[in-house]
Design an enzyme around this catalytic site. Structure first.
Site, mmCIF file in Angstrom:
data_model
loop_
_atom_site.group_PDB
_atom_site.id
_atom_site.type_symbol
_atom_site.label_atom_id
_atom_site.label_comp_id
_atom_site.label_asym_id
_atom_site.label_seq_id
_atom_site.Cartn_x
_atom_site.Cartn_y
_atom_site.Cartn_z
ATOM 1 N N VAL A 13 0.817 -1.216 0.000
ATOM 2 C CA VAL A 13 0.000 0.000 0.000
ATOM 3 C C VAL A 13 0.854 1.270 0.000
ATOM 4 O O VAL A 13 0.307 2.376 -0.011
ATOM 5 C CB VAL A 13 -0.978 0.035 1.197
ATOM 6 C CG1 VAL A 13 -1.960 -1.111 1.125
ATOM 7 C CG2 VAL A 13 -0.222 0.040 2.517
ATOM 8 N N LYS A 15 3.576 1.638 2.334
ATOM 9 C CA LYS A 15 3.961 1.885 3.726
ATOM 10 C C LYS A 15 5.426 2.320 3.864
ATOM 11 O O LYS A 15 5.745 3.280 4.579
ATOM 12 C CB LYS A 15 3.687 0.622 4.550
ATOM 13 C CG LYS A 15 3.890 0.767 6.035
ATOM 14 C CD LYS A 15 3.345 -0.446 6.779
ATOM 15 C CE LYS A 15 4.101 -1.724 6.481
ATOM 16 N NZ LYS A 15 3.597 -2.487 5.330
ATOM 17 N N VAL A 17 7.482 3.629 1.561
ATOM 18 C CA VAL A 17 7.727 4.936 0.944
ATOM 19 C C VAL A 17 7.129 6.040 1.806
ATOM 20 O O VAL A 17 7.706 7.127 1.944
ATOM 21 C CB VAL A 17 7.173 4.976 -0.487
ATOM 22 C CG1 VAL A 17 7.411 6.339 -1.128
ATOM 23 C CG2 VAL A 17 7.835 3.896 -1.336
ATOM 24 N N LYS A 37 12.416 -1.313 11.784
ATOM 25 C CA LYS A 37 11.602 -2.305 11.081
ATOM 26 C C LYS A 37 11.396 -3.469 12.033
ATOM 27 O O LYS A 37 12.348 -4.172 12.409
ATOM 28 C CB LYS A 37 12.296 -2.757 9.799
ATOM 29 C CG LYS A 37 11.509 -3.789 8.996
ATOM 30 C CD LYS A 37 10.228 -3.200 8.414
ATOM 31 C CE LYS A 37 9.486 -4.231 7.559
ATOM 32 N NZ LYS A 37 8.261 -3.666 6.970
ATOM 33 N N THR A 41 10.595 -9.555 6.185
ATOM 34 C CA THR A 41 10.454 -10.873 5.573
ATOM 35 C C THR A 41 10.702 -10.786 4.072
ATOM 36 O O THR A 41 10.569 -9.723 3.462
ATOM 37 C CB THR A 41 9.042 -11.455 5.816
ATOM 38 O OG1 THR A 41 8.071 -10.646 5.138
ATOM 39 C CG2 THR A 41 8.715 -11.493 7.302
ATOM 40 N N GLY A 112 3.009 -5.580 6.630
ATOM 41 C CA GLY A 112 1.631 -5.783 6.186
ATOM 42 C C GLY A 112 0.666 -4.946 7.013
ATOM 43 O O GLY A 112 0.923 -3.785 7.312
ATOM 44 N N GLY A 170 -1.089 6.090 0.267
ATOM 45 C CA GLY A 170 0.264 5.669 -0.073
ATOM 46 C C GLY A 170 0.658 5.869 -1.515
ATOM 47 O O GLY A 170 1.860 5.951 -1.820
ATOM 48 N N SER A 171 -0.309 5.971 -2.418
ATOM 49 C CA SER A 171 0.014 6.157 -3.845
ATOM 50 C C SER A 171 -1.197 6.783 -4.532
ATOM 51 O O SER A 171 -2.190 6.113 -4.771
ATOM 52 C CB SER A 171 0.368 4.810 -4.488
ATOM 53 O OG SER A 171 0.677 4.972 -5.855
ATOM 54 N N ALA A 201 1.909 8.589 -7.093
ATOM 55 C CA ALA A 201 2.338 7.286 -7.606
ATOM 56 C C ALA A 201 3.757 7.398 -8.142
ATOM 57 O O ALA A 201 4.110 8.377 -8.813
ATOM 58 C CB ALA A 201 1.392 6.822 -8.709
#
Length: 238
Positions: A13, A15, A17, A37, A41, A112, A170-171, A201
């Site tokens: 989504v 996150k 950036v 962080k 993963t 996530g 987010g974009s 974007a």
């Protein structure tokens, strides 16, 4: 705000950036920043992780990573399959609290969505935020379907007596469709929290110098930016 927890309404989504934009804006405002962080993963030991990506885009931030698991799965599943110890919410909170003694702002990026499991006991990013007493910034998609996932995330935050700091898109697409334009007005209503920014974007593909210069213009003053939600709504909303 010494610690800000950043979650998404799901995966991919924007996150990381968004975390980089928040970090860049804080740095531009003269604040020292650390990025934690909680669990990385799907990245090999020799690859650049999300915290490294934030530093690449934002500039001189302290980066920290509690654990790295090779498969692109939920942290608890990835840890189990790798035969590694999972990350615990208390570990996240303790590390963030330590970083907060040395920095003006600590950004804790999840993996996530809010309730992705870190360990076999069902520990989540929400549990870490509760231990920290920290507000949670929600990064959401722009288009159709985002109202449902954003409201569910905000409701869960409040159920756990956590503060939704606000929502960042987010974009934001170059040519938003009707649903996307309507969501500008509807997102803060369903979240019960202000819209605090919208990243264009492709922002993460900008050269770092351009990213750092532009980042404050994508975020509201509460996030050390200059973005005006009302002006954005008047320009973009249906």
């Amino acid at each position: 705000m010494r610690v800000l927890v950043i979650t998404g309404t799901g995966t991919e989504v924007g996150k990381t950036v968004t975390t980089a934009a928040v970090a860049a804006s804080a740095l531009a405002a003269g604040r020292s920043v650390a990025v934690l962080k909680a669990a990385q993963t799907g990245v090999r030991p020799d690859e650049r992780g999300d915290a490294d990506e934030v530093a690449w885009l934002a500039g001189p931030v302290t980066t920290d990573e509690l654990a790295r698991f090779p498969e692109p799965l939920a942290p608890n599943t990835a840890a189990r399959r790798a035969g590694m110890a999972p990350v615990r919410p208390r570990e996240v909170a303790e590390r963030a609290a330590k970083l907060a003694t040395e920095h003006d702002l600590v950004l804790v990026e999840g993996a996530g969505g809010l309730l992705v499991r870190f360990d076999e006991d069902g520990g989540t990013l929400a549990d870490a935020a509760r231990l920290l007493g920290a507000p949670v910034l929600v990064v959401a998609r722009a288009g159709l379907g985002t109202l449902n996932t954003t409201e569910l995330t905000a409701r869960e935050l409040r159920r756990r007596e956590l503060e939704p700091a606000g929502v960042v898109i987010g974009s934001w697409p170059d040519e938003p469709d009707l649903a996307t334009r309507c969501n500008v007005a509807d997102l803060p209503e369903v979240a019960g929290a202000p819209l605090l920014g919208a990243l264009p974007a492709g922002a993460g593909a900008l050269p770092p110098a351009e990213f750092r210069a532009a980042a404050p213009g994508w975020l509201a003053p509460r996030l050390d930016g200059t973005w005006d939600a009302e002006a954005f709504r008047a320009r973009e909303a249906a």
